[in-house]
Design an enzyme around this catalytic site. Structure first.
Site, PDB file in Angstrom:
ATOM      1  N   HIS A 294       0.863  -1.187   0.000  1.00  0.00           N
ATOM      2  CA  HIS A 294       0.000   0.000   0.000  1.00  0.00           C
ATOM      3  C   HIS A 294       0.898   1.234   0.000  1.00  0.00           C
ATOM      4  CE1 HIS A 294      -3.606   2.334   0.754  1.00  0.00           C
ATOM      5  NE2 HIS A 294      -2.939   2.993   1.691  1.00  0.00           N
ATOM      6  N   ASP A 296       0.660   5.141  -0.156  1.00  0.00           N
ATOM      7  CA  ASP A 296      -0.140   6.360  -0.162  1.00  0.00           C
ATOM      8  C   ASP A 296       0.439   7.328  -1.184  1.00  0.00           C
ATOM      9  OD1 ASP A 296      -2.042   5.691   1.783  1.00  0.00           O
ATOM     10  OD2 ASP A 296      -0.672   6.204   3.400  1.00  0.00           O
ATOM     11  N   ASP A 406      -8.017   1.487   2.602  1.00  0.00           N
ATOM     12  CA  ASP A 406      -7.614   2.466   3.615  1.00  0.00           C
ATOM     13  C   ASP A 406      -8.413   3.765   3.558  1.00  0.00           C
ATOM     14  OD1 ASP A 406      -6.043   3.413   5.741  1.00  0.00           O
ATOM     15  OD2 ASP A 406      -4.616   4.357   4.402  1.00  0.00           O
ATOM     16  N   HIS A 619      -6.969   9.479  -0.816  1.00  0.00           N
ATOM     17  CA  HIS A 619      -7.649   9.442   0.473  1.00  0.00           C
ATOM     18  C   HIS A 619      -6.874  10.082   1.624  1.00  0.00           C
ATOM     19  CE1 HIS A 619      -5.493   5.448   0.672  1.00  0.00           C
ATOM     20  NE2 HIS A 619      -5.162   5.956   1.845  1.00  0.00           N
TER      21      HIS A 619
END
Length: 1107
Positions: A294, A296, A406, A619
């Site tokens: 993951h 970001d 997430d 996000h």
């Protein structure tokens, strides 16, 4: 009856007759605690297993030589630019400090492996600069990502480098940031320290002790079994005694003892853990291990650094794929693939090769892992259009699974949009963070407002960054909430958030977890090598055959991070304005492309602007939970959207025959472009010095009434309304002082009484009803202490409501006195440093929807610390539910706290309006850029601004402008609120053309419209993605020139409409999905196409027009 009379056979079992040696019971807690010292640091580290990890190492000249070049100004130059001039490189050695924060240093490394190392099977280079880094080949190919700080420090160079004795060169790009940015003091979410430095602590050629490291992993999992197996199981005691036997057997410096220890471990972990053969048993497995990274796209680091995180992470995963035959890896976000493709083409080709093998698996179908609360419906649609089209164009197939682990809550319409984008599955896990109620399901059918469903799975290990621990595998069953329906689960493992992904350690631990499951049992069997799609395909088959899965209708509300509806308010305003702007751009560009001129639909530009907007939907960007650097980047992205978009509007406008700016010296007619699909008559502010006809209704040369043809179906132009003797155009707005400090704003619809900026009365003259309850005050500014439990930018906790304080009334003066617009200026001091100026205005009721609401335009100077500013409107309306606009529909939420599920929604997300209605009357609160809201009882409360200090110490500090309105209406929630709220955020804008061209412009702007159910909204008019005259390549084109329209039902009822095309013949029409696949051909009638939508349906139509 009885036993045999024969004498029992005498035998010697070896059991001693005498025993003079005492032996006590194993004291479990002591023997359990003892285990950790075999692999711990500290006082025993020189004598335990950790002392055996390395046979030999060398770090000095002539075997290791390093020169470095510091790059100033936080620049991140590409390989050729950075390495082209060796004269800029200076010698460094271990102990060198890289920095300051966010800077880059390029290192030129020359190594030669000593001859004595040739006897070892494995030789590697270990680099630890205490920060992130990337190894490049001598020619500039990315080879290996490095994390630093003792984690992921190995570069495995070619074996021939060990044997040839030659010097070999590689490069290391050092980024002066940790995996989680540059926060000081150990708390990652604190603002970055601009002056962090990172020490080069390792730059060594190393011969590792492979067997010692393998024993370390063996013992780790064995110790976990001894600790985490049930206390009443023989397996726990067997694991504990075996582990202690290993501790007793180990001898420092004795390689043979390490091999003996590994042999002992096999009693519990089995004898196949050193290869992928461990997974080749035919025993059924429950846990599907999925390697994942993951990343970001921004958060505690800027977007610019994420581009490097992607290549560091993904080349590392390619290396693991090459090393471990059972390993597969999954990664989402089309934007990240595009960054890799653009900036690191050789790494992209390597990823692409592994994708063809099925080992590197793309997933998600969206541009980024985006927020789903605040983006508009069309924004969510564009996430899927951009994402799916990218994946299909690069890799040949679209995604089947929407992957969003997430994000901070999930919109009620996502299942419908997923299905329309070709995805039937959804994976997330964030609801496991709920801090009030526990979400009750693991695998379930999630159903949208329109009835569309996707099969949803939330990994019961409750993480998307599992460390592949024994406990992660165990929790994949023990925390599974849907075992009655299905007992399988995903285990998503790998370093994440800051990137990295799985490590050698993770894969080795899972091998041993499987070995334990097959050898002694209890632990669920885990299996690597499959894909997320295979996991869901099995569930879908089961669902289609037996339908075992429970249902969840509507939004997946996240009971945490509610502050993200408000934090970084300027960023949210940019988003709302950009979304509206893009709709207008595409509308005008589409019409212009059919005018037979040299104008060409700017598909490439439109795609690029949508890519920027969708990137900012990430996000941690749109929700406001990133560091300050991110918002300086997003400011630049939005600036590009607005500047380039303005040029696109100008070009399309000229092609349609009008100008968006008044041309000096030319006689031009004023009008307004109406991009709403319904007629509008409004009071519009016009540029100073605009020439108007002698009878135009104007006020002080600043305001004019612009109105449309009430017979039109929608779109078109609004022209100056002349001062003739009709009842509507004679209506006025007025302001007057009632008494000392008390003022009134009044038109034919409403009368408002204001004291100190507070609304003490709002009387609806149309129905003779007071809106504000007796003794209450609307537009009451209130401020709250805002200190959440930890996540400052993210959270507002329920206890903040107990700290409510009213802001004292402000100073009121008359600003404008009608007759078209009347207004009061309210100047309010919030604190010593913060103030707000509010213009309360009421326009004349010059049209059906004009003058129906009271507007509050605000300029705010905000300089607070951990405070939350809101505005309240108590209303004389009661209902146990309030309605909030969401993407393509309405979400209803409780206004009471009956249960903890109700109470958890003390702060919710809304888009352009929130509404509280009874059977025959209601009130809507409109806004132009806010998202946080609460309706408690009969108090409607709009969230305005917060002041968190982490991770951005300056979040929301400074000047802000925004507006909101109170809109009383007859009847319940209806299309009137939906339309008024859309128009409130997109006022009519002045434009100019010649008198001779005015009718022609009007006809062009009315080319596409709908006629029919008032609940149906024509949301988008655009060109087809693959129309042959606009296609940008990458996917097959479609014949003909198409207009694509997107319509949705806004209120939850079936609706019928006719899509009209004027001036062009429709030759074919289809209903399509979001990706514009033609699904159902429609009948083309005399200039229109009839359509029917179910409640809350989102429908896309492609109409091919005659050339």
């Amino acid at each position: 009856m009885g036993g045999s009379n024969e004498q029992a056979e005498t035998r010697d079992s070896g059991y001693p007759k005498l025993n003079f040696t005492p032996k006590g019971a194993l004291i479990e807690n002591i023997y359990q605690d003892r285990l950790k010292y075999l692999t711990a640091g500290g006082q025993y580290s020189k004598y335990n297993l950790t002392s055996q990890y390395i046979f030999e190492s060398v770090d000095s000249d002539p075997h290791v030589k390093i020169t470095a070049r510091y790059i100033p100004d936080q620049a991140r130059p590409p390989f050729k630019e950075a390495t082209g001039d060796l004269s800029k490189f200076k010698p460094i050695k271990k102990g060198y400090k890289f920095g300051p924060s966010w800077s880059t240093t390029w290192c030129h490394v020359t190594i030669s492996v000593p001859e004595k190392f040739r006897k070892y099977d494995v030789v590697e280079f270990r680099w630890d600069s205490s920060c992130e880094a990337l190894v490049y080949s001598e020619d500039g190919d990315p080879l290996q990502g490095l994390t630093g700080g003792g984690e992921r420090t190995v570069f495995s160079f070619p074996k021939e480098w060990v044997q040839d004795g030659k010097e070999h060169i590689f490069w290391v790009e050092v980024a002066a940031n940790g995996m989680f940015g540059n926060a000081a003091g150990g708390d990652n979410i604190q603002p970055p320290d601009p002056n962090r430095y990172f020490e080069l602590v390792r730059a060594d050629i190393v011969a590792p002790n492979v067997e010692a490291y393998a024993l370390f992993i063996d013992f780790w999992l064995l110790s976990d079994a001894a600790r985490e197996f049930p206390n009443d199981s023989w397996e726990k005691h067997f694991a504990l005694t075996t582990a202690n036997e290993i501790v007793n057997t180990f001898e420092p410096g004795n390689q043979g003892s390490i091999l003996k220890c590994r042999k002992l471990a096999q009693k519990v972990i089995g004898d196949k853990v050193d290869s992928a053969d461990v997974y080749k048993s035919d025993k059924p497995f429950l846990v599907w291990g999925i390697g994942h990274c993951h990343i970001d796209s921004c958060w505690l680091w800027p977007f610019a650094e994420t581009k490097r995180k992607v290549v560091r992470s993904w080349v590392t995963q390619c290396n693991l794929i090459d090393k471990y035959p059972e390993y597969t890896f999954t990664a989402s976000s089309a934007q990240q693939y595009k960054w890799l493709e653009t900036l690191y083409p050789s790494a992209f080709e390597r990823v692409k090769d592994h994708i063809k093998e099925g080992r590197f698996q793309y997933i998600g179908g969206s541009w980024v892992e985006h927020d789903t609360n605040m983006p508009s419906g069309e924004s969510l649609t564009r996430q899927f259009i951009l994402g799916q089209r990218y994946f299909e164009s690069r890799f040949g197939k679209r995604c089947n699974t929407f992957w969003l682990p997430d994000t901070f809550g999930y919109s009620a319409q996502l299942p419908q949009l997923c299905r329309l984008a070709g995805m039937t599955r959804f994976m997330t896990q964030k609801l496991s963070w709920n801090n009030i109620n526990k979400f009750p399901h693991t695998t379930f059918n999630w159903i949208a407002l329109d009835g569309s469903q996707v099969l949803c799975h939330m990994p019961p290990a409750e993480t998307y960054t599992a460390e592949a621990h024994f406990g992660d595998v165990k929790r994949s069953v023990t925390q599974h909430k849907s075992l009655n329906d299905d007992n399988s689960s995903l285990l998503v493992f790998g370093k994440g958030d800051g990137g990295g992904g799985p490590t050698v350690e993770h894969i080795e631990k899972l091998r041993r977890a499987r070995g334990i499951a097959d050898t002694v049992g209890i632990l669920p069997r885990v299996k690597l090598g499959h894909s997320v799609d295979e996991f869901f395909a099995r569930l879908e088959k089961k669902a289609s055959e037996t339908n075992p899965f429970v249902t969840w209708y509507g939004e997946l509300y996240f009971e945490l991070h509610r502050g993200t509806y408000t934090t970084q308010s300027n960023n949210k305003k940019n988003n709302r304005q950009a979304e509206i702007f893009m709709r207008d751009i595409e509308f005008l560009a589409t019409l212009a492309s059919f005018q037979g001129s040299t104008y060409k639909y700017p598909k490439k530009d439109i795609d690029e602007l949508w890519e920027l907007i969708c990137l900012c939907h990430f996000h941690d960007c749109l929700p406001g939970s990133s560091i300050e650097m991110v918002y300086r980047e997003s400011d630049e992205y939005y600036k590009e959207v607005f500047e380039r978009g303005e040029k696109l509007v100008e070009d399309a406008s000229k092609a349609l025959g009008f100008e968006t700016k008044r041309q000096a010296g030319e006689k031009q007619e004023l009008f307004a472009v109406n991009t709403s699909p319904w007629p509008r008559t409004e009071v519009v502010k016009i540029p100073e010095g605009t020439a108007l006809g002698p009878n135009a209704r104007c006020q002080d040369g600043k305001y004019v009434v612009l109105g449309g043809d009430s017979r039109q179906c929608g779109f078109g132009i609004s022209v100056p309304v002349v001062d003739v003797h009709s009842s509507e155009v004679q209506k006025i707005s007025k302001v007057y002082q009632v008494s000392e400090g008390v003022y009134a704003l009044e038109n034919d619809n409403l009368k408002a009484q204001i004291e100190g900026g507070l609304i003490t009365s709002l009387y609806d003259k149309r129905v003779g009803r007071e809106v504000i309850p007796k003794g209450k005050k609307g537009n009451q500014l209130v401020i709250f202490d805002d200190k959440p439990l930890y996540w400052q930018a993210w959270d507002v906790e329920v206890y903040h409501l107990e700290t409510r304080k009213e802001i004292a009334p402000g100073k009121v003066t008359i600003l404008e006195e009608g007759p078209l617009l009347s207004s009061l200026l309210v100047e309010t001091q919030i604190s010593e440093k913060s103030w707000i100026k509010t213009t309360i205005s009421l326009s004349a009721a010059v049209g059906p929807d004009a003058g129906t609401y009271l507007t509050f335009d605000n300029e705010l100077e905000w300089r607070e610390t951990m405070k939350f500013l809101k505005v309240e409107f108590p209303v004389d309306v009661y209902n146990t539910e309030a309605s909030y606009e969401t993407q393509y529909g309405i979400t209803k939420r409780p206004t009471h706290f009956n249960t903890t599920w109700d109470m958890a929604k003390f702060e919710v997300c809304c888009h352009k309006f929130a509404d509280l209605s009874e059977h025959n009357y209601g009130v809507s609160i409109l806004n132009d850029c806010k998202y946080g809201f609460a309706t408690q009882g009969n108090i409607m409360r709009l969230s305005l601004i917060r002041a968190p200090k982490a991770p951005d110490a300056n979040a929301d500090m400074g000047r802000h402008t925004f507006k909101y309105a109170i809109y009383p209406h007859t009847g319940g929630l209806s299309h009137q609120t939906v339309r008024t709220a859309r128009d409130f955020g997109n006022p009519l804008k002045a434009a100019w053309t010649t008198k001779e061209e005015l009718e022609a412009v009007k006809a062009k702007l009315e080319m596409v419209s709908i006629e029919g159910g008032s609940n149906l909204i024509l949301d988008v008019v655009k060109r087809g993605e693959d129309d042959e005259d606009v296609s940008t390549g990458g996917l097959p084109t479609k014949k003909g020139r198409g207009v694509v329209v997107r319509i949705y039902d806004a209120l939850g009822g079936k609706g019928k409409a006719k899509i009209h095309v004027r001036g062009k013949k429709v030759v074919k029409a289809w209903k399509t999905n979001l990706l514009e696949d033609e699904e159902e051909e429609l009948e083309v009638q005399d200039g229109f196409v009839s359509v029917e939508l179910r409640g809350f349906e989102v429908a896309t139509y492609r109409l091919v027009l005659e050339d």
